[in-house]
Scaffold this motif. Structure first.
Motif, PDB file in Angstrom:
ATOM      1  N   ALA A 298       9.842  48.776 110.278  1.00  0.00           N
ATOM      2  CA  ALA A 298      10.360  49.036 111.611  1.00  0.00           C
ATOM      3  C   ALA A 298      11.241  47.321 111.681  1.00  0.00           C
ATOM      4  N   PHE A 299      10.672  46.485 111.457  1.00  0.00           N
ATOM      5  CA  PHE A 299      11.124  45.130 110.963  1.00  0.00           C
ATOM      6  C   PHE A 299      12.056  45.577 110.459  1.00  0.00           C
ATOM      7  N   MET A 300      12.608  46.014 108.796  1.00  0.00           N
ATOM      8  CA  MET A 300      13.061  46.197 107.717  1.00  0.00           C
ATOM      9  C   MET A 300      14.529  46.699 108.272  1.00  0.00           C
ATOM     10  N   SER A 301      14.048  48.201 108.877  1.00  0.00           N
ATOM     11  CA  SER A 301      15.261  49.208 109.949  1.00  0.00           C
ATOM     12  C   SER A 301      16.352  47.722 110.143  1.00  0.00           C
ATOM     13  N   ALA A 302      15.316  47.667 111.693  1.00  0.00           N
ATOM     14  CA  ALA A 302      15.928  46.723 112.987  1.00  0.00           C
ATOM     15  C   ALA A 302      17.103  45.665 112.495  1.00  0.00           C
ATOM     16  N   MET A 303      16.088  44.651 111.508  1.00  0.00           N
ATOM     17  CA  MET A 303      17.428  44.169 110.449  1.00  0.00           C
ATOM     18  C   MET A 303      18.880  44.458 110.316  1.00  0.00           C
ATOM     19  N   ASN A 304      18.045  45.999 109.237  1.00  0.00           N
ATOM     20  CA  ASN A 304      19.791  46.677 109.013  1.00  0.00           C
ATOM     21  C   ASN A 304      20.265  47.042 109.884  1.00  0.00           C
ATOM     22  N   ILE A 305      20.132  47.439 110.752  1.00  0.00           N
ATOM     23  CA  ILE A 305      20.896  47.935 111.499  1.00  0.00           C
ATOM     24  C   ILE A 305      21.643  46.384 112.899  1.00  0.00           C
ATOM     25  N   ARG A 306      21.086  45.817 112.434  1.00  0.00           N
ATOM     26  CA  ARG A 306      22.073  44.544 113.424  1.00  0.00           C
ATOM     27  C   ARG A 306      23.253  44.092 112.667  1.00  0.00           C
TER      28      ARG A 306
END
Length: 282
Positions: free
Chosen positions: A178-186
């Protein structure tokens, strides 16, 4: 075109339920399926923009044992249950989050938890420590558990020798993902390239299923088979901070279970969080 003249009529009683005592009412509205309420609270004062190192689950619990994080400076609560502990070690400029050391997040809370933390701390880069299951890892090369390498996932095309990539078709279904996905979206929604990497320690255990609800129950400490070699932990510890540009002084040092173990640290953090309303941590 054939038209059914009874299409708008009520279904026969037996078509609903032969033993149903309530008459069919087409005007009755069904309750909407609303998701669980998620309330996240971060306590502690932190300046936004610093690198963030996240240590999660059994790997984070074991790593925190020898990381010399110092005094706890903050805590993260989900629905009034402490899920994360925040530290500002004097040996580095990075903020450290020890997450899910004493409880596990349900799937429905992971994304909001990760995004809330990233929105609050606004880290310049993140590195995450977690585990992967050797038994369920799909690979053309069969390796015994004691030979399984540390693996990694990154948003950037980098090489982290001697670690191996966590390759498709394997997937992560943890808060780390979830952290990686959120950083990717950013990264995709801005002109800035965020650096985010997960280091995954090999685990001989089958991945635990995410709970359906959040509870304060304490998780068990890693078993003897899951106590990683000191050499591996020293190397992983160094990479965690080097990746985010916050190399720290000192090295990881193993502590015995009887003296200052990760389990006792977690218990201490939980007790501190239960002092007073809202949880004080000193």
């Amino acid at each position: 075109m054939e038209i059914d003249p009874l299409a708008d009529g009520l279904p026969p009683r037996y078509a609903i339920e032969s033993d149903d005592e309530d008459e069919y009412n087409p005007l009755t509205t069904q309750p909407t399926d609303q998701g669980p309420v998620i309330n996240i609270k971060i306590e502690g004062q932190f300046t936004p923009g610093y690198p963030l190192v996240i240590a999660s689950d059994p790997a984070g619990n074991f790593w925190a044992d020898g990381a010399d994080l110092g005094e706890q400076h903050g805590a993260i609560f989900v629905n009034h249950i402490q899920v994360g502990s925040l530290f500002k070690p004097s040996s580095t400029r990075a903020v450290v989050l020890v997450s899910e050391a004493t409880t596990a997040l349900p799937l429905w809370s992971m994304n909001k938890y990760a995004n809330h933390i990233l929105d609050h701390l606004q880290p310049s880069a993140i590195s995450i420590l977690d585990v992967y299951s050797v038994q369920s890892y799909i690979s053309s090369e069969l390796l015994p558990v004691h030979e399984a390498p540390v693996r990694y996932l990154s948003l950037q095309n980098i090489s982290l020798d001697p670690f191996h990539m966590f390759a498709p078709p394997n997937i992560l279904q943890s808060t780390s993902a979830a952290f990686m996905s959120a950083m990717n979206i950013r990264t995709l929604s801005s002109s800035r390239q965020y650096n985010a990497v997960i280091l995954l320690l090999p685990s001989p255990e089958i991945p635990r299923t995410a709970p359906s609800k959040l509870s304060p129950s304490r998780l068990s400490r890693p078993s003897g088979d899951q106590a990683w070699p000191v050499e591996t932990m020293v190397e992983v510890d160094e990479k965690l901070f080097e990746i985010v540009g916050a190399k720290r002084s000192g090295t990881w040092a193993f502590r015995s279970m009887s003296g200052g173990s990760a389990f006792s640290l977690s218990k201490k953090r939980q007790n501190l969080a239960e002092v007073g309303e809202g949880g004080m941590y000193i």
